[in-house]
Design a protein around this motif. Structure first.
Motif, short mmCIF file in Angstrom:
data_model
loop_
_atom_site.label_atom_id
_atom_site.label_comp_id
_atom_site.label_asym_id
_atom_site.label_seq_id
_atom_site.Cartn_x
_atom_site.Cartn_y
_atom_site.Cartn_z
N CYS A 72 0.84 -1.21 0.00
CA CYS A 72 0.00 0.00 0.00
C CYS A 72 0.87 1.25 0.00
O CYS A 72 0.60 2.21 -0.74
CB CYS A 72 -0.92 -0.01 1.21
SG CYS A 72 -2.28 -1.20 1.12
N VAL A 118 0.99 4.22 -2.96
CA VAL A 118 0.80 5.64 -2.66
C VAL A 118 2.01 6.44 -3.15
O VAL A 118 1.88 7.49 -3.80
CB VAL A 118 0.59 5.85 -1.15
CG1 VAL A 118 0.58 7.34 -0.80
CG2 VAL A 118 -0.72 5.20 -0.70
N ARG A 168 2.22 9.40 -6.04
CA ARG A 168 2.64 10.73 -5.63
C ARG A 168 3.93 11.16 -6.32
O ARG A 168 4.23 12.35 -6.39
CB ARG A 168 2.82 10.77 -4.11
CG ARG A 168 1.49 10.69 -3.36
CD ARG A 168 1.68 10.74 -1.86
NE ARG A 168 0.39 10.73 -1.18
CZ ARG A 168 0.24 10.71 0.15
NH1 ARG A 168 1.31 10.72 0.94
NH2 ARG A 168 -0.96 10.70 0.70
N VAL A 228 4.71 8.07 4.39
CA VAL A 228 3.39 7.48 4.20
C VAL A 228 2.95 6.72 5.44
O VAL A 228 1.80 6.81 5.87
CB VAL A 228 3.39 6.55 2.97
CG1 VAL A 228 2.05 5.83 2.84
CG2 VAL A 228 3.69 7.33 1.69
N GLU A 249 1.80 9.03 8.11
CA GLU A 249 0.53 9.64 7.68
C GLU A 249 -0.63 8.71 8.00
O GLU A 249 -1.70 9.15 8.43
CB GLU A 249 0.58 9.95 6.19
CG GLU A 249 -0.69 10.61 5.66
CD GLU A 249 -0.62 10.90 4.18
OE1 GLU A 249 -1.71 11.06 3.56
OE2 GLU A 249 0.49 10.98 3.62
N VAL A 250 -0.44 7.41 7.79
CA VAL A 250 -1.48 6.44 8.15
C VAL A 250 -1.78 6.53 9.64
O VAL A 250 -2.94 6.57 10.06
CB VAL A 250 -1.04 5.02 7.76
CG1 VAL A 250 -1.98 3.97 8.36
CG2 VAL A 250 -0.99 4.87 6.24
N ARG A 303 -3.77 9.65 10.49
CA ARG A 303 -5.19 9.53 10.12
C ARG A 303 -5.95 8.67 11.12
O ARG A 303 -7.11 8.95 11.44
CB ARG A 303 -5.31 8.96 8.71
CG ARG A 303 -4.86 9.91 7.61
CD ARG A 303 -5.19 9.38 6.24
NE ARG A 303 -4.77 10.30 5.19
CZ ARG A 303 -5.46 10.54 4.08
NH1 ARG A 303 -6.61 9.92 3.87
NH2 ARG A 303 -5.01 11.38 3.18
N TRP A 313 -6.55 2.97 4.24
CA TRP A 313 -5.85 2.56 3.02
C TRP A 313 -6.76 2.71 1.79
O TRP A 313 -6.27 3.06 0.70
CB TRP A 313 -5.37 1.11 3.13
CG TRP A 313 -4.12 0.92 3.94
CD1 TRP A 313 -3.94 0.05 4.99
CD2 TRP A 313 -2.86 1.56 3.75
NE1 TRP A 313 -2.65 0.13 5.46
CE2 TRP A 313 -1.96 1.04 4.71
CE3 TRP A 313 -2.39 2.52 2.86
CZ2 TRP A 313 -0.63 1.46 4.81
CZ3 TRP A 313 -1.07 2.95 2.96
CH2 TRP A 313 -0.20 2.42 3.92
N LEU A 320 -6.28 6.19 0.69
CA LEU A 320 -4.94 6.58 0.23
C LEU A 320 -4.54 5.91 -1.08
O LEU A 320 -3.80 6.50 -1.87
CB LEU A 320 -3.90 6.22 1.31
CG LEU A 320 -3.85 7.14 2.53
CD1 LEU A 320 -2.92 6.55 3.59
CD2 LEU A 320 -3.38 8.54 2.14
#
Length: 405
Positions: A19, A23, A27, A69, A72-73, A76, A107, A110
């Motif tokens: 995952c 992402v 990006r 990343v 960031e997970v 969130r 996920w 994202l």
């Protein structure tokens, strides 16, 4: 064969590494399709566990070593009220405990393009992969393939050199959740003392609180002597794991204060696999690298986790990085020697058994995934093989994406 999708990058496996790779690839300006055999994203993080390890290094000061990343997970999940930080039972660094159902949604938000209920079943050099779906087999065309299957399945199909060290493989674990538990009635030390006198395959482990009152998550069972890459043995491992869950639940209810009215809520969607095939890549990370806290010119992820070896009887062997330090994971550990157009990310990285026992945490898997996705995009844009990517540029892009190197 009909073409299902055509683009820059395809990722096999929708766990932590896959995952994060998808992402990062998008990006970084690449088109990317992620292929996942389950009906949800998150892999082991959503199907087996509820705590991310590896984000923090152990020691007297809490020090985060993974950003980008992966972090960031976590943010969130924090924002949704679906996660909290807690000390590891064995002093292996702060863990991030989360609600797996919320992780699936994070996920989903994202990862822009994921093909669920599909499995990569062949590697086509210079073209991409073949996927098996409910509608049959299709060709997925991509310039770079990222193997984030956890079992190095694509690398195996592609003929890359792999290491699978027989039955020295770390054991598997079936986790489970209980409701109606009063954790305040028994400390971890008291639990382990009671387990020491019990007829159980593992006499330590973790039972911890979750985001829900009265619900605990366990990491207790130990399924040994079975190979997770052998289909017959893997099926038997699932059965053995469920029988062990029954035995542990019975022990907890009968012997441990606070568990007398416990109710089994669920078992892991699939058994948790710590180790299977490992890549033998352009660099093989060693226990000396880990324990000495070595760095490398092509470091693309950091780790401070100890060597956590469950393959040593009914207890776990722990060895810590010198002076609570950290070490780097080289980009070369993600690169097969013989196969072009392929990057291997996650717990199949090129490492010895002992080094793997440190580097396999989900925090590091996400960091490796971000590196793999970024590198794949750079390779496509430069028209070169992943092994020819400028590692200084890669590290620059990773830092710009929040990675901690």
């Amino acid at each position: 064969m009909n073409v299902l999708w055509e683009g820059d990058v395809v990722v096999a496996g929708g766990g932590s590494a896959g995952c994060a790779a998808a992402v990062a690839a998008v990006r970084s300006g690449a088109s990317c399709l992620l292929v996942e055999s389950a009906g949800f994203l998150g892999g082991t993080g959503a199907a087996v566990l509820d705590t991310f390890y590896g984000f923090y290094a152990p020691g007297p000061v809490s020090r985060r070593v993974v950003g980008g990343v992966g972090w960031e997970v976590c943010e969130r999940l924090f924002e949704a009220g679906a996660a909290f930080e807690r000390p590891n039972t064995y002093g292996a660094g702060t863990g991030v405990t989360y609600e797996p159902e919320e992780l699936k949604l994070v996920w989903d938000a994202l990862v822009p393009d994921a093909l669920l209920h599909a499995r990569v079943c062949d590697f086509v050099p210079g073209t991409g992969v073949v996927v098996e779906t409910v509608a049959g087999r299709f060709l997925v065309k991509a310039q770079v393939v990222i193997d984030a299957t956890g079992d190095a399945e694509v690398a195996w199909r592609a003929g890359a050199t792999l290491d699978r060290p027989g039955m020295r493989l770390q054991p598997m674990t079936a986790t489970f959740r209980l409701g109606g538990v009063d954790l305040s009635a028994t400390s971890t030390a008291e639990l382990h003392a009671l387990m020491a006198d019990a007829d159980l395959p593992r006499r330590e482990g973790s039972v911890h609180r979750t985001v829900h009152d009265g619900i605990v998550h366990t990491n207790l069972t130990r399924v040994t002597g079975l190979d997770p890459t052998d289909p017959v043995q893997l099926a038997e491992a699932e059965r053995v794991g469920r029988r062990q869950v029954r035995d542990y639940v019975g022990f907890l209810r009968a012997k441990v204060p606070g568990y007398g009215s416990a109710v089994l809520l669920s078992t892991s969607v699939r058994i948790g696999v710590r180790e299977s095939r490992r890549l033998v890549g352009r660099y093989v990370l060693t226990s000396d690298d880990v324990l000495a806290g070595r760095d490398f010119p092509d470091t693309i992820a950091r780790c401070g986790a100890p060597i956590e070896d469950h393959a040593s009887g009914d207890a776990t062997r722990w060895e810590y990085v010198h002076d609570f330090g950290t070490y780097g994971i080289p980009y070369r550990c993600l690169l097969p020697v013989e196969v072009g157009g392929l990057i291997v990310a996650g717990r199949s990285l090129s490492a010895t058994h002992d080094a793997h026992a440190s580097a396999r945490s989900m925090g590091q898997c996400m960091a490796m995934g971000q590196a793999a996705g970024t590198a794949a995009a750079l390779a496509v844009q430069a028209g070169v093989e992943p092994a020819a990517v400028d590692t200084e540029l890669l590290r620059k892009r990773l830092r710009e994406g929040g990675a901690l190197l």
